[in-house]
Motif scaffolding. Structure first.
Motif, PDB file in Angstrom:
ATOM      1  N   THR A 190       0.707  -1.204  -0.123  1.00  0.00           N
ATOM      2  CA  THR A 190       0.021  -0.008   0.119  1.00  0.00           C
ATOM      3  C   THR A 190       0.749   1.444  -0.137  1.00  0.00           C
ATOM      4  OG1 THR A 190      -1.715   1.079   1.127  1.00  0.00           O
ATOM      5  CG2 THR A 190      -0.290   0.102   2.614  1.00  0.00           C
ATOM      6  N   GLY A 191       2.115   0.932   0.142  1.00  0.00           N
ATOM      7  CA  GLY A 191       3.224   2.147   0.255  1.00  0.00           C
ATOM      8  C   GLY A 191       3.456   2.702  -1.193  1.00  0.00           C
ATOM      9  N   ASN A 250      -3.561   2.430 -11.383  1.00  0.00           N
ATOM     10  CA  ASN A 250      -4.675   2.468 -10.712  1.00  0.00           C
ATOM     11  C   ASN A 250      -5.132   1.671  -9.249  1.00  0.00           C
ATOM     12  OD1 ASN A 250      -5.678   4.075 -12.928  1.00  0.00           O
ATOM     13  ND2 ASN A 250      -6.143   2.122 -14.263  1.00  0.00           N
ATOM     14  N   LEU A 251      -3.903   1.687  -8.487  1.00  0.00           N
ATOM     15  CA  LEU A 251      -3.958   1.159  -7.408  1.00  0.00           C
ATOM     16  C   LEU A 251      -3.987   2.329  -6.125  1.00  0.00           C
ATOM     17  CD1 LEU A 251      -1.829  -2.022  -7.229  1.00  0.00           C
ATOM     18  CD2 LEU A 251      -4.416  -2.099  -7.335  1.00  0.00           C
ATOM     19  N   ASP A 252      -4.851   2.413  -5.431  1.00  0.00           N
ATOM     20  CA  ASP A 252      -4.908   3.288  -4.273  1.00  0.00           C
ATOM     21  C   ASP A 252      -3.997   2.683  -2.918  1.00  0.00           C
ATOM     22  OD1 ASP A 252      -5.119   5.551  -2.814  1.00  0.00           O
ATOM     23  OD2 ASP A 252      -7.151   5.881  -3.162  1.00  0.00           O
ATOM     24  N   GLY A 303      -8.491   2.180  -0.714  1.00  0.00           N
ATOM     25  CA  GLY A 303      -8.241   3.601  -0.842  1.00  0.00           C
ATOM     26  C   GLY A 303      -9.564   4.602  -0.874  1.00  0.00           C
ATOM     27  N   GLU A 304      -9.242   5.798  -1.801  1.00  0.00           N
ATOM     28  CA  GLU A 304     -10.551   6.794  -1.675  1.00  0.00           C
ATOM     29  C   GLU A 304     -11.707   6.098  -2.408  1.00  0.00           C
ATOM     30  OE1 GLU A 304     -11.361  11.304  -3.268  1.00  0.00           O
ATOM     31  OE2 GLU A 304      -9.427  10.303  -3.478  1.00  0.00           O
ATOM     32  N   ASN A 305     -11.873   5.187  -3.144  1.00  0.00           N
ATOM     33  CA  ASN A 305     -12.832   4.440  -3.821  1.00  0.00           C
ATOM     34  C   ASN A 305     -12.683   3.158  -3.636  1.00  0.00           C
ATOM     35  OD1 ASN A 305     -14.050   6.837  -4.935  1.00  0.00           O
ATOM     36  ND2 ASN A 305     -12.333   6.964  -6.377  1.00  0.00           N
ATOM     37  N   ALA A 306     -12.991   2.528  -2.420  1.00  0.00           N
ATOM     38  CA  ALA A 306     -12.779   1.187  -2.077  1.00  0.00           C
ATOM     39  C   ALA A 306     -13.355   0.242  -3.073  1.00  0.00           C
ATOM     40  CB  ALA A 306     -13.421   0.778  -0.642  1.00  0.00           C
ATOM     41  N   LYS A 307     -12.716  -0.894  -3.228  1.00  0.00           N
ATOM     42  CA  LYS A 307     -13.159  -1.918  -4.248  1.00  0.00           C
ATOM     43  C   LYS A 307     -12.525  -3.280  -3.940  1.00  0.00           C
ATOM     44  CE  LYS A 307      -9.969   0.226  -7.881  1.00  0.00           C
ATOM     45  NZ  LYS A 307      -9.420   1.332  -6.955  1.00  0.00           N
TER      46      LYS A 307
END
Length: 1423
Positions: free
Chosen positions: A652-653, A674-676, A696-700
């Motif tokens: 995630t870093g 496109n990974l948050d 992230g901001e748009n969880a999926k």
């Protein structure tokens, strides 16, 4: 404590068993230390190093305070301010004790002896008096009785008394005979305490050492008496004869007092308690002992551990320190060397070997706060008290068989237990009913032994005919007859926090041991059992016993394994209870997050986000190894493909999903766009899919093939923090836990048919599945939960009270693995074989292109970037589009700044300004060697001449440009004048040019030939901080970055046709550009795409960026979020092409060959290397003979026809005749040989005159420009551009049009001039100096508001001067800052702003307050 008089060498002398040591005295003749302790009511003695400590006086002591010695007379004097205040004395061995004053005393504090006057003086703080008397107490008289508010301590020297006073907070003096001439020696002291006069008179040397040179023949203590001496033993040790003490204690009462463990020896008569000097005893509760090895065991409920040490405090060690919550009871089976304990927190009874190994749970059901435990190895039984909701006393076999409640009525808080093996009785103490009772081993014939005056009994033990117990409320240790309860005695009192108690002795009963032969036939634990079995076998926690009743299975078959930040634990599902077992890995874990298991090899894999590593080990903790140690930031998710033998992880870093072989090799980035914040990852090898959550901001929740293709979003609505993820293969469904929506949900494998399984859940994190159940970790409840996977019902807590829970995996090693589609010949792939739905695909490690056959790869990319970020060198392939950085495994990097690459030998060259070296290494990390190790200060720039095999570097610390052969030999200074801060450097071998930037007082870009000659300033206008420099060999242009003017520019090789390529850029540092590489694998379109870019590193954005070098458009970020970015270069097969006259055989030169435009010169190093050096190509001079003759000029080589050289390329030297052999070089200037040696002198003279004229012209131009720049509104050419080191010289940050945050950052290593902070880095930001070992990055500046005015800094290692305009500080603050002590750097005049810009004002036209010498700067700490 003790220390030298200058405060050095501070040491602890006595650190245990002290409560209120108020008096201290030294016997300077016999080297002994005496002290009083009003808390323990004792006077003790020891050697000066604290050894052989002995309680000397303890009877009829209340509150002893001051103490004074008269070693010459062999006497001790002390005051006691208890209920009967008195002054006493005795011999120094404790004998002949007498009271010499006990009237008209209240608080007798200080006491001192006047050795010359044979008197003693004391102070009384209540009666406000100083008195004196003879040494026997006669002729008592008040010396001072007025003006003494609260005297505390006193001393005497010659005719004066000196004393301290608490009320006046002063040291006072007066005449010792009359009390007159009082005066204050020192006042305003905060509670002055003891006082002594240091002078030889205060320790007279006339006394006789009664113990002589051999310690009086005593084995331990020799204590002086009136005329003779006495041998004494440390507290508790008995004397075996007149001179010797016993070497050990045979019998002592052992008791715990929370913060210490003490003993009362029964070998001596004094019965004084003595602290066992153990380390880090925080909250000791339970005790036991083993006389066979001499160990004392104790539990600590603060550290949740079981510990042991020998009775003399040596060999202290932790025995058990995991999965304990409140270990309150402890018992030793001295027959089989087993350790039994109760845990009131986990409600378990456990056993292990005496060293803590082979630990297993014996009883885990129907326990409610078990307390004390005792064992009976004779009968094979153990007994314990339980003071939960239904208090009771139980027994069972020592193997947990035949469990039975023996007492369950009339109990409240059953605490201590004791066994009388002689009468076969069980004794217990109840703090609720306040009684001590006993009964038979089966609970019958119950009787009250003591039923009165028992406020709160806790610990209980029995020895011979006496019973001993501790009492919390009476704070005492008492004893009574074990049969009648009569004969009660108090052994010790006024002892707080009394806990368990035991009698240590060396006469335990010998019992036959059925486990003695072959461990009873057991593979692991052999436990005693009640007759007729006598013993049984057991297995460590989580492992089952096989059907033979003797052998344990090799390990857990079905289990949960979970990460808990600082450790990894397992919970076996093979056994009927849940008990967590720590994976005993011999390595430090800081923040273990993700976890995975390979059931085939029995290895566990985990990630640590603090250490930034992925590691693995066997299930028993052995064979620990790090498999991924670079390029990680926050590895939140990890999954092991046990079928395909791969490991996948999310970061995630870096926002990547990567894959590698199980040993970490063949690492490849699969998903990078496109990974948050990717978190959990799960694999379905049979289907060829991987699934992951992104919070992230748009969880999926997403899915892709396991080679990274066919990516699809499955669920993107109604998600918050999707954490855990699991695949139910049997049910063909996905399950995930969401910590924000507080739900556990499920769907089919395509994300459809979504449903809620469990709601609400508090804060689920990790999730897994096994059989019919799902398991998850919960942060808020600190527990592992379980529920049915189909319905979410029947939720239970598996284990609780586990803070820091992270990932969890369920493993069943008995389940067979599916078929490996890549198993046969690795799927035909040379590198990676990755599953896909219904097929497999071949892949290459990150940055390497797959060849046209679709199966094979090269070993490395063809064209790539290399960049440094201080502690690492990394690679970004330009062959692929992912632009992922890969660490180059170069060892021992500390602070790497400059890089270059030699494509001929395939070696990386780099400078390290912490080590002050230039090194080289292969790109695989092998062959690292230091080529330049001395004479470097700050090597900012480095360039490799791949043709002539030379390397060039700039040294901004020494202001030089130097050259050497690539192996570091033949070192030579080329330029050392008119350099201020040389930075970047670049070579153009085929043209014979050397280029460099200089960001000193007058920034400029210069050019010379490769030998340093024909130096020319190309650009010196409109420059700020020219940092990076690179050359376009095809278009013949120079490119550079300007970190102050925030732009990238270019010009031709003469500094003409100057163009701004891109502006603004944030804070560029280094730049580079590729060269097209014709290759059959590279399409022409891609070739032109590669060639069009110019790349640079940027400090502020912490990124590598690129832009079209022709148009300055299409600016892109190649790599983001990289701290400490420094140099960057392109490695390309065609980047280092071309040749010159030095390319073959070093141009015939013996040492250095420098190419020019149409010729070349030979040169010698500055330091001779022992080899004859010639400046003539092809000529090797002979060494001087003994007579001192040298080769005459007539013997020099003639024309080329007379002595041709090997190879036609060497016949080029001068522009006239290109005759190499006819070239004589002096001062690196070539001349035709035919004109003789005298020509060289003529040319040298002419050039010298020309050089002088040029210098004069340059000086005139410099003065003209300097006067122009002195105008405050014109330019700003003096800036603190980053240069990696701090020094003790002055650093000036002047005002500029940029926000002050840009005026940053001298990254410099501390200079050694002042010897201070040699390992630190001093960071200067807007004039604020921060001293820290950490690197300064832009994140540190987010909270700093840019000031409106200019800010100037004058810096030394010890003080900091701030000259600030009142736009950023008000008048009061400015005045306060300027009125502090003078900075040392005010004496440095060469760089002071007054000498450089005498007319300088701040931008707001405020008065200049910073340059007057009378102004004083603030100290660094105040800043």
């Amino acid at each position: 404590m003790k220390a030298n008089l200058n405060g050095s060498n501070v040491e602890e002398v006595v650190s245990t068993g002290l409560e209120s040591p108020g008096g201290l005295a030294i016997d300077w003749i016999h080297d002994k230390l005496y002290w009083t302790d009003s808390g323990t009511s004792r006077i003790e003695v020891a050697n000066l190093d604290g050894t052989h400590r002995k309680v000397l006086l303890w009877k009829s002591m209340e509150k002893p305070r001051a103490i004074a010695l008269h070693p010459i007379e062999g006497k001790i004097y002390w005051t006691d301010w208890g209920t009967t205040p008195r002054i006493e004395y005795s011999n120094m061995d404790g004998s002949n004790r007498r009271v010499i004053a006990d009237t008209h005393l209240f608080w007798p504090n200080g006491l001192t002896i006047d050795y010359a006057g044979h008197r003693m003086y004391w102070v009384d703080a209540k009666h406000h008096v100083i008195e004196r008397a003879d040494l026997d107490g006669r002729n008592r008289k008040a010396v001072i009785s007025q003006g003494l508010p609260h005297p505390f301590a006193i001393t005497v020297f010659e005719d004066s008394l000196y004393w301290t006073d608490w009320h006046t907070k002063s040291i006072n003096s007066a005449n010792k005979f009359t009390g007159k001439n009082q005066e204050i020696i020192r006042n305003k002291l905060h509670f002055p305490m003891d006082i002594h006069t240091l002078h030889p008179q205060r320790q007279p040397a006339g006394g006789r050492n009664r113990c002589g040179a051999n310690n009086g023949g005593c084995s331990h203590l020799c204590l002086p008496s009136n005329k003779t001496y006495m041998c004494a033993c440390p507290t508790g040790f008995k004397k075996v004869d007149h001179s010797n003490c016993a070497k050990s204690l045979d019998k002592f009462l052992l008791f715990a007092r929370r913060t210490d463990i003490r003993r009362i020896s029964f070998d001596t008569e004094d019965m004084s308690d003595d602290v066992i000097p153990l380390a880090d005893v925080r909250n000791a509760v339970a005790l036991d002992w083993d006389s066979k090895e001499g160990y004392v065991y104790w539990t600590d409920v603060t550290t949740d551990s079981i510990n042991r040490a020998l009775w003399n405090a040596t060999k202290q060690e932790v025995v058990v320190d995991t999965s304990l919550e409140s270990p309150a009871g402890l018992a030793i089976d001295w027959v089989t060397d087993k350790l039994y304990w109760t845990d009131a927190g986990t409600d378990r009874i456990e056993v292990s070997n005496a060293d803590g190994t082979m630990r297993t749970v014996l009883i885990w059901e129907n326990l409610d706060r078990p307390r004390d435990i005792v064992v009976d190895p004779i009968g094979g039984l153990m007994y314990w008290t339980d003071w939960g909701a239904n208090p009771k006393i139980e027994r069972a076999g020592m193997d947990a068989s035949d469990r039975l409640v023996i007492i369950s009525s009339n109990l409240t808080w059953p605490n201590g237990l004791a066994i009388d093996y002689e009468t076969q009785r069980l004794y217990w103490a109840d703090a609720g009913t306040k009684v001590i009772e006993f009964g038979n081993f089966d609970g019958t014939d119950r009787q009250v032994l003591i039923g009165s005056q028992l406020p709160h009994p806790f610990g209980l033990t029995l020895h011979e005919d006496r019973l001993y117990w501790t009492d919390w409320q009476s704070k005492s240790i008492q004893s009574a007859d074990k049969l009648t309860g009569l004969g009660r005695r108090t052994l010790a009192e006024n002892l707080e926090n009394l806990m368990d108690i035991h009698m240590f002795h060396r006469h335990r009963e010998t019992v036959s041991n059925p486990c003695a032969v072959s461990n009873g036939g057991c593979s692991h634990l052999c436990l005693l059992a009640p007759p007729p079995v006598t013993s049984s076998c057991a297995c460590p926690t989580g492992i089952n016993l096989q059907t033979d009743g003797k052998t344990c299975t090799p390990g857990m078959s079905s289990f949960l394994i979970f990460a808990r930040r600082t450790d990894i634990r397992m919970v076996s599902l093979d056994i009927p209870y849940f008990a967590d077992v720590v994976l005993a890995v011999n390595s430090t874990m800081k923040n273990t997050i993700a976890i995975g298991v390979d059931p085939t090899e029995g290895k566990v894999y985990w990630s640590d986000s603090t250490l930034k590593k992925v590691s693995r080990a066997n299930m028993d903790g052995s064979e620990h190894e790090e498999i991924i140690a670079t390029g990680l930031m926050t590895t939140d998710g990890l999954a092991v493909d046990a079928i395909g033998r791969k490991i996948y992880w999310t970061d995630t870093g870096t926002n990547r999903i990567e894959v590698a072989n199980l040993d970490g090799s063949m690492r490849r980035v699969l998903i990078w766009q496109n990974l948050d914040s990717p978190r959990a990852i799960a694999l379905y090898n049979e289907k060829g899919y991987m699934y992951w959550t992104d919070w992230g901001e748009n969880a999926k929740l997403e899915r892709a093939a396991m080679d990274g293709t066919d990516r699809a979003v499955l669920i993107s609505n109604n998600l918050g923090w999707p954490n855990g993820l699991a695949i139910d293969r049997a049910g063909a469904q996905l399950l995930w836990a969401d910590a924000h929506t507080e739900r556990i949900e499920a769907s089919d494998l395509n994300g459809l048919n979504r449903r809620t399984l469990v709601s609400p859940v508090q804060h689920p994190y990790g999730m897994t599945l096994l059989g019919p159940h799902i398991y998850w970790t919960d942060w808020q409840s600190r527990s592992i939960q379980r529920a049915d996977k189909a319905s979410g019902a029947n939720a239970i807590t598996v284990v609780s009270n586990l803070p820091g829970l992270m990932d969890i995996q369920a493993v069943d090693r008995a389940t067979p693995l599916a078929f490996n589609k890549c198993g046969r010949m690795n799927g035909g792939c040379t590198h990676l074989c990755l599953p896909r739905p219904n097929s497999t695909s071949c892949a290459c490690p990150t940055g390497v292109l797959l060849k046209g056959d679709g199966r094979s790869c090269d070993d490395s990319p063809e064209t790539y970037l290399l960049f440094s970020n201080r502690v690492s060198v990394r690679r970004i392939s330009l062959d692929t589009n992912d632009h992922t950085d890969v660490h180059v495994p170069v060892p021992e990097l500390h602070n790497v700044i400059s890089l270059d690459y030699d494509s001929v030998d395939g070696k990386l060259y780099y400078t390290d300004v912490t080590l002050d070296v230039i090194r080289r290494s292969n790109l695989d990390g092998t062959g690292m060697e230091t080529v330049i190790s001395q004479g470097l200060k700050t090597t900012d720039g480095l360039a490799v001449d791949w043709v002539a095999r030379n390397m060039y570097w700039t040294d901004t610390g020494r202001n030089t440009i130097e050259v050497a052969r690539l192996d570091g030999t033949c070192r030579k200074v080329l330029v050392n004048n008119s350099l201020d801060e040389p930075r970047a450097i670049a070579v153009f071998p085929s043209k014979g040019y050397l280029f460099w930037t200089d960001w000193g007082h007058i920034a400029k870009i210069e050019r010379s030939h490769l030998d340093g000659s024909d130096r020319k300033v190309l650009i010196n206008t409109d420059l700020g901080w020219p940092n990076g420099l690179t050359l376009d060999y095809d278009t013949r242009r120079i490119f550079w970055v300007d970190a102050h003017l925030d732009r990238i520019e270019s010009s031709d090789l003469n500094g003409k046709l100057r163009q701004i390529l891109v502006s603004p850029v944030s804070h560029p540092f280094a730049l580079t550009q590729p060269k097209p590489v014709p290759s059959p694998l590279t399409p022409f379109s891609r070739l032109s795409q590669q060639d069009r870019w110019i790349y640079w590193t940027d400090w502020q954005t912490k990124s590598i960026q690129r832009v079209d070098k022709h148009a300055g458009r299409s600016k892109e970020t190649v790599l983001a979020n990289v701290e400490g970015l420094m140099d960057i270069i392109v490695v390309s097969p065609n980047r280092q092409s071309g040749s010159n006259l030095c390319s073959a055989n070093n141009g015939g030169c013996t040492h250095l060959c420098f190419a020019k435009t149409n010729n070349f010169v030979c040169s010698c190093p500055d330091e001779p290397d022992g080899r004859p050096c010639s400046t003539i190509s092809g000529y090797v001079p002979t060494p001087p003979t003994r007579g001192g003759h040298v080769t005459p000029a007539s013997k020099l080589p003639k024309a080329a026809s007379d002595a041709p050289l090997n190879g036609p390329v060497l016949h080029n030297c001068t522009d006239k005749n290109l005759n190499v052999e006819g070239c004589l070089q002096s001062n690196v200037i070539s001349a035709p040989h035919g004109e003789g040696l005298h020509i060289s002198y003529v040319i040298g003279g002419v050039l010298t005159i020309l050089a002088i004229l040029i210098l004069i012209a340059a000086f005139i131009i410099y003065r003209h420009k300097k006067s122009k720049f002195a105008d405050p509104g014109v330019s700003n050419l003096t800036y603190s551009n980053p240069s990696y080191r701090t020094s003790t010289q002055e650093v000036k940050i002047e005002a500029s049009q940029k926000p002050p945050i840009y005026n940053q950052l001298r990254y410099k290593k501390e200079g050694g001039v002042d010897g201070g902070y040699t390992k630190e880095k001093i960071r200067i930001v807007e004039g604020v100096c921060l001293l820290s070992t950490d690197d300064l990055y832009w994140d540190d500046l987010k909270q700093i508001k840019p000031s409106r005015g200019g800010l100037h800094t004058c810096m030394r290692t010890d003080t900091v001067s701030l000259q600030a305009s009142s736009a950023s500080l008000d008048d009061g603050e400015t005045e306060q800052l300027l009125q502090e002590e003078t900075s040392e750097c005010s004496s440095v005049s060469t760089l002071t702003p007054s000498t450089v810009t005498p007319q300088r004002h701040t931008q707001h036209g405020l008065p200049d307050t910073g340059w007057a010498s009378a102004r004083k700067p603030s100290t660094e700490s105040q800043v």
